[in-house]
Design an enzyme around this catalytic site. Structure first.
Site, PDB file in Angstrom:
ATOM      1  N   GLU A 134       0.714  -1.345   0.103  1.00  0.00           N
ATOM      2  CA  GLU A 134      -0.189   0.020  -0.059  1.00  0.00           C
ATOM      3  C   GLU A 134       0.830   1.297   0.048  1.00  0.00           C
ATOM      4  OE1 GLU A 134      -2.586   0.161   3.286  1.00  0.00           O
ATOM      5  OE2 GLU A 134      -3.705   1.714   2.261  1.00  0.00           O
TER       6      GLU A 134
ATOM      7  N   GLU B  75     -11.663  -3.984   4.390  1.00  0.00           N
ATOM      8  CA  GLU B  75     -11.973  -3.824   5.922  1.00  0.00           C
ATOM      9  C   GLU B  75     -13.680  -3.138   5.790  1.00  0.00           C
ATOM     10  OE1 GLU B  75      -9.310  -1.358   8.184  1.00  0.00           O
ATOM     11  OE2 GLU B  75      -7.903  -3.286   8.434  1.00  0.00           O
TER      12      GLU B  75
HETATM   13  O1  AHR Z   1      -1.844  -1.362   7.158  1.00  0.00           O
HETATM   14  C1  AHR Z   1      -2.112  -0.021   7.502  1.00  0.00           C
HETATM   15  C2  AHR Z   1      -3.768   0.060   7.324  1.00  0.00           C
HETATM   16  O2  AHR Z   1      -4.382  -0.883   8.374  1.00  0.00           O
HETATM   17  C3  AHR Z   1      -4.388  -0.612   6.211  1.00  0.00           C
HETATM   18  O3  AHR Z   1      -4.439   0.461   5.263  1.00  0.00           O
HETATM   19  C4  AHR Z   1      -5.801  -0.729   6.431  1.00  0.00           C
HETATM   20  O4  AHR Z   1      -6.544  -2.179   5.736  1.00  0.00           O
HETATM   21  C5  AHR Z   1      -5.505  -1.295   7.929  1.00  0.00           C
HETATM   22  O5  AHR Z   1      -6.653  -0.646   8.921  1.00  0.00           O
END
Ligand code: AHR
Length: 851
Positions: free
Chosen positions: A55, A383
């Site tokens: 990410e 999520e």
């Molecule tokens: O890994 C960091 C964050 O944690 C991600 O973006 C999310 O999916 C989770 O809440």
């Protein structure tokens, strides 16, 4: 070696470190028997079992994997000069300004104009992503879109060291009166992690600049304008079976206008519009105002990366829902069409022929053939939770499965592994059925203290074998707390993750994939810690946690072998303080009394510790009536200590204003290693911040352990304001019984928390015939074990042992990048029964040749 069976030890709750001290004090070596049933192979392990999750958080993409060194290269940040400074020395006369007229690209109209009226050089300088990393003697490719407006002044470009030394310089040539791209090569004569790029107009004249870019020549596979070679190498060295991309919360956006839209991330690089990165502003305590996504690392580059390193792509698309921790904005279900179409088109972009609409776009970017490995999985949302998600998931499922039955859909179960959001979604997903299409793989997430992972390694041992499969898509042990800036990537956390992973591996029929999160983190620009690989502008340093992931990836095996181990197991007893509190209301409490058999531990109405209540804010004691006076927020006042267990807590409570809940705690152990409590919440809706319905209050019984809530029971129920209630909570072992006005309202058993002192799992590599035995010893005492391998006709007398070990607080760092790394040795005297000592605080992988 003595073979002795040890009794289960029922110790008081202790941190790992504390337990180790106790063990050392006892002086005796603990022992265990580990047995591997090689003749009874269990489930096959997914080839893509262990993967990675990327990410763009912590400058992991821009300022990280994407090797562009110029920040805000197109002057398109909302503050167009962010990342840049004007260099207008005293002797210079003129102006540096942002312009938009006759731009290089109409859709991204800002550019910078340098109008100089003297011979003194003036211009602009870019700071890079918290400093540009340059290495002496290496080649850096500079390019810029440029236009002479007045005169033909010489223009120079320089790399300048952090101390002002000019490290490299070149004069630009080929400038015309029209926008054109000119390039230069810079070879710095020194290494610097905080160099800058400067562009000077050296004589009177006016010049426009846009899309200023600088890349190292040495990128991953030496692709021009490519990815950072060292970072991709670290990722490739892990051997991830899959790569999840691009998030995480980034997929959702804090509102839908800021969601990730893959179509904006492909095509010519200078047409990709920048978007604010949600991690720019997510944490008030770690603001990163210069964090924007350039999408230089977009979906083409993602698929290409998967192809390069042999990982299966797992893209995640927006489900028509913005981040539910933020706005929770919903795209109405009848307007979801474009979102679903985006998902379908993404499949075509990856897998379609070059003659298809989106395959043609891929071909135009340089990849006529479909990507390999082909796209076979897709995450719908990240999520998400609540009925709103299920509604949307159904529409995505129907549309995608109709056209692409070959695509496995990964659905969400909220952000936590057992809270009310999960408790709602998981059974729904077990029953999910859209025209015969079930929920295939459900993405579960968990960020928690190390003890959570140790106590939950058995999570999947008794899971529904006929329900959806599991993708444990985000997890990481948090040494302090979720979102704490003090969390460390240390041995304690890494071993807790390793211990947990043995449980995932043992249950490879249910758990099909897993990945640590987050992946990369720039040490000068991070928002979230811990992270798997830490970087600066020149280096990538894998953490201890990385080596755990790597050991699992590289020692996966093809089939699970049933394994038992008799190592002692620690039983974490439920114990701790009592608490009175509120959430969004004012309330009064009186006659609090805690009894343990005949013993009175506290009695606020008598002389037994009447005023032991402490903690929380806005509390007042008015003649024995404890008043919580703040109607907003939450506050709890406590009595007792972490060792209180098996007691009855009685009191009178009444809400005095507001519509919030009264919150009563029992077994509250706030020691950092445990962070555990049970709570009876009277009058609050379940379902998480954006979907809970305040018009439907409930009585909720939940436990909290090591940063994670677990919903135990809930039932409709509300409180009358200004009415006194008689409350009783009894705790016996892990059993909770909650009474209101003499009536039993709720009861539950808090799940047992047992922590083995050794964690084991075994697999077999069907190609080599080797048994791969993983043993994690997270405690502070070396463990002697007898290992029995049954069901093999031949065992090589020597094998390989790879050990990762250190002290709990040890970390790998920029100064000591190899402080804790796995080391491999040959072991002798291997046979159907042999002895091994597993070091304190260690993970061991044995590879044993068999026939
Ligand atoms: O890994 C960091 C964050 O944690 C991600 O973006 C999310 O999916 C989770 O809440």
């Amino acid at each position: 070696m003595k073979w002795k069976l040890l009794l289960l030890s029922a110790l008081l709750p202790l941190s790992l470190t504390a337990c180790a001290e106790l063990g050392a004090g006892s002086g005796a070596d603990q022992q265990a028997t580990i047995t591997v049933q090689a003749a009874q192979p269990g489930p096959k392990i997914n080839r893509a079992m262990w993967g990675a999750f990327f990410e763009d958080i912590n400058f992991g993409g821009d300022g990280g994997l994407y090797a562009e060194m110029v920040k805000n290269r197109g002057f398109e940040f909302p503050e167009p000069m962010m990342g840049w400074i004007k260099i207008v020395p005293s002797l210079a006369r003129g102006d540096v300004s942002i312009q938009t007229e006759s731009p290089y690209r109409p859709a991204q109209s800002h550019y910078v104009r340098v109008a100089s009226r003297t011979a003194a050089p003036m211009g602009i300088s870019n700071e890079g992503f918290r400093g540009m990393g340059v290495t002496a003697g290496e080649t850096y490719d500079f390019s810029v879109e440029v236009r002479n407006v007045e005169g033909t002044p010489p223009v120079t470009v320089q790399l300048v060291g952090a101390d002002g030394t000019i490290l490299a310089a070149d004069q630009l040539s080929g400038l015309t009166g029209d926008w054109s791209k000119v390039t230069a090569i810079l070879r710095p004569n020194d290494t610097d992690t905080h160099a800058r790029l400067a562009i000077f107009v050296d004589a009177p004249g006016t010049v426009d600049f846009d899309f200023v870019s600088l890349f190292p020549r040495k990128t991953w596979k030496n692709r021009p304008s490519g990815l950072r070679a060292d970072m991709v190498q670290a990722l490739a060295d892990m051997h991830p079976g899959f790569l999840r991309f691009p998030g995480g919360c980034i997929v959702e956006g804090s509102d839908l206008s800021k969601r990730y839209q893959w179509k904006n991330t492909i095509g010519p690089i200078d047409d990709r519009k920048v978007l604010i990165d949600r991690w720019n502003y997510e944490f008030a305590w770690r603001p990163t105002p210069d964090y924007y996504q350039s999408f230089g690392l977009g979906f083409y580059e993602f698929f290409q990366l998967c192809e390069d390193i042999g990982s299966q792509p797992l893209p995640v698309v927006n489900a028509g829902m913005a981040c539910q921790f933020n706005s929770g904005e919903l795209c109405p279900v009848d307007a979801l069409g474009p979102y679903i179409q985006d998902a379908l088109d993404l499949i075509e972009f990856a897998n379609g022929p070059a003659t298809s609409e989106w395959g043609a776009k891929r071909a135009a970017m340089g990849h006529p053939a479909p990507f390999k490995p082909p796209l076979r999985m897709m995450g719908i949302g990240n999520e998400q939770w609540g009925p709103q998600y299920l509604e949307r998931l159904a529409l995505f499922t129907k549309a995608i499965k109709e056209r692409h039955p070959e695509i496995t859909l990964v659905s969400d179960a909220g952000p936590s592994p057992a809270d009310d959001r999960f408790a709602y979604l998981w059974p729904q997903l077990q029953q999910f059925d859209v025209d015969g299409h079930r929920a295939e793989i459900v993405d579960q997430h968990c960020y928690a203290n190390p003890i959570w992972f140790l106590a939950n390694s058995n999570r999947f041992d008794h899971y529904d074998r006929n329900g959806p499969k599991v993708f444990f898509g985000e997890y990481a042990a948090q040494s302090v707390a979720i979102c704490s800036t003090k969390n460390r990537n240390n041995v304690e956390c890494a071993l807790a993750e390793a211990a947990y992973m043995t449980g995932l591996e043992r249950n490879a029929d249910v758990v099909r994939m897993a990945s640590y999160a987050p992946l990369f983190s720039n040490t000068e620009a991070w928002q979230w810690t811990p992270d798997l690989i830490w970087t600066d502008s020149l280096h990538a340093v894998p953490s201890v946690n990385y080596y755990v992931q790597q050991l699992f990836c590289r020692n996966r095996g093809d089939v699970v072998l049933p394994t038992t181990n008799t190592a002692p197991v620690r039983d974490l007893k439920l114990s701790g303080r009592v608490g009175i509190g509120t959430s969004n209301c004012t309330a009064e409490f009186k006659e609090m009394r805690v009894t343990q058999g005949d013993r009175v531990l506290v009695d606020s109405a008598s002389s037994v510790n009447p005023s032991v209540w402490s903690g929380g804010t806005s509390w007042r004691n008015e003649g024995g009536v404890y008043q919580q006076t703040n109607a907003g927020g939450a506050s709890t006042s406590f009595a007792g200590d972490q060792f209180w267990m098996d007691y009855t807590f009685t009191l009178k409570a009444r809400r005095t204003s507001g519509s919030g809940a009264i919150v009563l705690n029992v077994c509250d152990d706030n020691t950092p290693a445990m962070a555990s409590r049970a709570q009876w919440i009277l009058g609050a809706p379940v379902g998480g911040p954006t979907v809970a319905d305040p018009s439907k209050p409930e009585f909720i019984l939940q436990s909290h352990f090591a940063e994670q809530d677990e919903l135990l029971a809930h039932t409709p129920g509300s409180l009358e304001t200004n009415r006194w209630y008689d409350v009783k909570i009894s705790v016996h072992g892990g059993r909770l019984e909650c009474y209101l006005d003499g009536q039993l309202v709720q009861s539950a058993q808090v799940p047992e928390r047992k922590v083995p002192s050794l964690f084991t799992s075994a697999t077999r590599d069907e190609t080599t015939g080797e048994i791969i035995l993983k043993v994690v010893n997270p405690g502070g005492q070396a463990m002697q074990a007898g290992i029995g391998l049954s069901g093999v006709s031949h065992i090589d007398s020597s094998g390989q042992a790879t050990v990762l070990a250190g002290n709990p607080a040890d970390e790998d760092s920029f100064d000591s990048p190899r402080r804790v790394v796995p080391t491999t040795t040959t072991i002798q005297n291997v046979g159907p029964r042999f002895d091994m000592t597993f070091k304190a605080y260690s993970m061991t992988v044995l590879r044993l040749g068999t026939k």
